[in-house]
Design a protein around this motif. Structure first.
Motif, PDB file in Angstrom:
ATOM      1  N   PRO A  45     -93.619  -5.553  99.110  1.00 58.58           N
ATOM      2  CA  PRO A  45     -94.624  -6.117  98.202  1.00 58.58           C
ATOM      3  C   PRO A  45     -95.786  -6.756  98.965  1.00 58.58           C
ATOM      4  O   PRO A  45     -95.569  -7.467  99.939  1.00 58.58           O
ATOM      5  N   ASN A  77    -107.830 -11.920  88.675  1.00 65.48           N
ATOM      6  CA  ASN A  77    -108.182 -13.245  88.165  1.00 65.48           C
ATOM      7  C   ASN A  77    -108.747 -14.105  89.289  1.00 65.48           C
ATOM      8  O   ASN A  77    -109.007 -13.612  90.390  1.00 65.48           O
ATOM      9  N   ILE A 123    -102.395 -23.161  98.040  1.00 67.19           N
ATOM     10  CA  ILE A 123    -102.029 -23.072  96.628  1.00 67.19           C
ATOM     11  C   ILE A 123    -100.579 -23.513  96.411  1.00 67.19           C
ATOM     12  O   ILE A 123    -100.280 -24.290  95.519  1.00 67.19           O
ATOM     13  N   LEU A 124     -99.666 -23.025  97.240  1.00 69.09           N
ATOM     14  CA  LEU A 124     -98.243 -23.254  96.994  1.00 69.09           C
ATOM     15  C   LEU A 124     -97.679 -24.448  97.766  1.00 69.09           C
ATOM     16  O   LEU A 124     -96.622 -24.969  97.407  1.00 69.09           O
ATOM     17  N   GLN A 142     -91.358 -22.620  91.610  1.00 68.89           N
ATOM     18  CA  GLN A 142     -92.500 -23.459  91.901  1.00 68.89           C
ATOM     19  C   GLN A 142     -93.738 -22.831  91.260  1.00 68.89           C
ATOM     20  O   GLN A 142     -93.965 -21.632  91.363  1.00 68.89           O
ATOM     21  N   GLY A 166     -97.793 -23.385  91.286  1.00 63.90           N
ATOM     22  CA  GLY A 166     -98.728 -24.166  92.081  1.00 63.90           C
ATOM     23  C   GLY A 166     -97.903 -24.904  93.114  1.00 63.90           C
ATOM     24  O   GLY A 166     -97.018 -24.326  93.732  1.00 63.90           O
ATOM     25  N   SER A 167     -98.099 -26.204  93.277  1.00 67.53           N
ATOM     26  CA  SER A 167     -97.259 -26.935  94.222  1.00 67.53           C
ATOM     27  C   SER A 167     -96.205 -27.767  93.484  1.00 67.53           C
ATOM     28  O   SER A 167     -95.547 -28.604  94.063  1.00 67.53           O
ATOM     29  N   ASP A 187     -96.192  -6.807  91.707  1.00 68.20           N
ATOM     30  CA  ASP A 187     -95.481  -6.879  92.979  1.00 68.20           C
ATOM     31  C   ASP A 187     -94.198  -7.682  92.875  1.00 68.20           C
ATOM     32  O   ASP A 187     -93.174  -7.329  93.437  1.00 68.20           O
ATOM     33  N   MET A 197     -90.026  -7.100  93.853  1.00 62.50           N
ATOM     34  CA  MET A 197     -89.496  -7.822  95.012  1.00 62.50           C
ATOM     35  C   MET A 197     -87.978  -7.968  94.987  1.00 62.50           C
ATOM     36  O   MET A 197     -87.394  -8.537  95.890  1.00 62.50           O
ATOM     37  N   GLN A 239     -88.149 -14.632  99.309  1.00 59.42           N
ATOM     38  CA  GLN A 239     -88.719 -15.337  98.173  1.00 59.42           C
ATOM     39  C   GLN A 239     -89.348 -14.311  97.252  1.00 59.42           C
ATOM     40  O   GLN A 239     -89.720 -13.235  97.695  1.00 59.42           O
ATOM     41  N   LEU A 277     -98.412 -14.235  93.396  1.00 58.23           N
ATOM     42  CA  LEU A 277     -99.567 -15.016  93.845  1.00 58.23           C
ATOM     43  C   LEU A 277    -100.676 -15.154  92.798  1.00 58.23           C
ATOM     44  O   LEU A 277    -101.235 -16.236  92.667  1.00 58.23           O
ATOM     45  N   PRO A 278    -101.003 -14.093  92.035  1.00 60.77           N
ATOM     46  CA  PRO A 278    -102.054 -14.289  91.023  1.00 60.77           C
ATOM     47  C   PRO A 278    -101.736 -15.422  90.045  1.00 60.77           C
ATOM     48  O   PRO A 278    -102.631 -16.077  89.537  1.00 60.77           O
ATOM     49  N   ASN A 279    -100.422 -15.626  89.795  1.00 58.29           N
ATOM     50  CA  ASN A 279    -100.020 -16.682  88.869  1.00 58.29           C
ATOM     51  C   ASN A 279     -99.554 -17.952  89.578  1.00 58.29           C
ATOM     52  O   ASN A 279     -99.075 -18.881  88.937  1.00 58.29           O
ATOM     53  N   LYS A 280     -99.668 -17.969  90.902  1.00 54.24           N
ATOM     54  CA  LYS A 280     -99.270 -19.115  91.718  1.00 54.24           C
ATOM     55  C   LYS A 280     -97.796 -19.482  91.532  1.00 54.24           C
ATOM     56  O   LYS A 280     -97.446 -20.660  91.481  1.00 54.24           O
ATOM     57  N   VAL A 281     -96.954 -18.460  91.372  1.00 56.40           N
ATOM     58  CA  VAL A 281     -95.535 -18.719  91.141  1.00 56.40           C
ATOM     59  C   VAL A 281     -94.727 -18.279  92.359  1.00 56.40           C
ATOM     60  O   VAL A 281     -94.966 -17.211  92.915  1.00 56.40           O
ATOM     61  N   LEU A 282     -93.788 -19.155  92.770  1.00 57.16           N
ATOM     62  CA  LEU A 282     -92.928 -18.844  93.905  1.00 57.16           C
ATOM     63  C   LEU A 282     -91.485 -19.178  93.516  1.00 57.16           C
ATOM     64  O   LEU A 282     -91.210 -20.245  92.982  1.00 57.16           O
ATOM     65  N   TYR A 321     -87.491 -19.263  94.964  1.00 58.62           N
ATOM     66  CA  TYR A 321     -86.690 -19.204  96.191  1.00 58.62           C
ATOM     67  C   TYR A 321     -85.418 -20.022  96.032  1.00 58.62           C
ATOM     68  O   TYR A 321     -85.218 -20.703  95.020  1.00 58.62           O
ATOM     69  N   THR A 327     -90.360 -28.371 100.267  1.00 58.33           N
ATOM     70  CA  THR A 327     -91.702 -28.604  99.746  1.00 58.33           C
ATOM     71  C   THR A 327     -92.234 -29.943 100.250  1.00 58.33           C
ATOM     72  O   THR A 327     -91.523 -30.943 100.226  1.00 58.33           O
ATOM     73  N   ARG A 328     -93.417 -29.902 100.722  1.00 61.31           N
ATOM     74  CA  ARG A 328     -94.008 -31.142 101.200  1.00 61.31           C
ATOM     75  C   ARG A 328     -94.785 -31.811 100.088  1.00 61.31           C
ATOM     76  O   ARG A 328     -95.355 -31.131  99.240  1.00 61.31           O
TER      77      ARG A 328
END
Lengths: 169, 123
Positions: free
Chosen positions: A34, A74, A127-128, B37, B39-40, B85, B89, B99, B103-108, B110, B122-123
């Protein structure tokens, strides 16, 4: 080459870069891993860097990114391609300008691909705010080397073709 | 290709191999807590063995991603972005180091270890 010719070539190449950007998004490179992309659109600014110089290359890259951003994606995807694309072409221009270490087109293309990835990594980091994504970037960097070599070879031929063409009139 | 090119490519391949080596030998069999997650901000933190379907919404309340957790495996089952994508995954299972990112939705998405209550990731 006079400036009218230069501007015309830039315009044609900008259109080409936008078309290639969009065409490439239909090829499922993500099947490999990906996020993997060949980055064919970067052939255009790199070719112009050699034929017309850095100012044209950087401007064409900027217009391509803005136009592609308006056509699809976007805000977040736009920021990714903006930081990746602009960092890539700027660093390539600077490296080509210095004369201490000389790279061929292929070497410069690899540098472009790596800078592109690294800039996008820092964008994702902002961002993350999660440092663990560095692992995935390591994998993507391996692919970037391969993609950089391939697009470098294509760029080499496209520079030759454009130089030959621009002399013919 | 010039000498500098060969040197550059060799260095890059070495760096990638070193990273890959560290990645593969970095044991994390204990990680069984699924973290999502946006964003942050951490929006979900539960055991991977608790079946669930988590809807992730944007600021307007529109569902942008759905993470499904079933039989100890978590995967992205829906995404509103164009490239999808994250859906490709694959799955996260106990011990997975990878993980899932959209990224377009700022989602992670893990896994972390349940033993470390303090979130060292996460900091």
């Amino acid at each position: 080459m006079n400036s009218t010719k230069k501007i015309t070539i830039s315009a044609v190449f900008t259109a080409l870069a936008i078309a290639v950007s969009i065409a490439e998004s239909f090829i499922p490179f993500s099947a490999i891993a990906p996020g993997v992309k060949l980055g064919m659109a970067n052939v255009v600014p790199l070719t112009l860097l050699y034929v017309l110089g850095p100012a044209y290359a950087i401007s064409v890259q900027a217009v391509r990114i803005i136009a592609t951003g308006l056509l699809r994606g976007n805000l977040v995807t736009f920021l990714f391609s903006l930081f990746g694309g602009m960092a890539s072409i700027t660093i390539c221009s600077l490296i080509k300008k210095q004369k201490r270490v000389e790279f061929s087109v292929i070497g410069l293309s690899v540098i472009g691909a790596i800078v592109h990835n690294t800039a996008q990594f820092f964008t994702a980091l902002v961002i993350l705010k999660n440092i663990n994504i560095i692992w995935y970037i390591a994998i993507l960097t391996a692919f970037a080397v391969v993609a950089g070599v391939l697009t470098g070879i294509i760029t080499k031929y496209s520079i030759k073709a454009l130089e030959k063409y621009s002399k013919s009139f | 290709m010039k000498k500098a090119d060969v040197l550059l490519i060799s260095i890059l391949i070495c760096v990638c191999l070193i990273f890959l080596g560290i990645y593969l030998f970095n044991d994390s069999k204990q990680s069984d807590v699924l973290v999502i997650q946006q964003g942050s901000r951490i929006i979900y933190k539960e055991s991977i063995y608790k079946d669930n379907e988590i809807q992730i919404k944007d600021e307007h309340g529109k569902v942008i991603n759905i993470v499904s957790v079933k039989d100890g495996a978590a995967f992205m089952s829906f995404a509103d972005c164009s490239n999808k994508d994250c859906i490709h995954m694959g799955e996260l299972k106990q011990g997975s180091k990878k993980q899932i990112a959209c990224l377009p939705n700022k989602v992670l998405v893990y896994l972390i270890s349940s033993e470390s209550e303090v979130d060292g990731v996460t900091r």
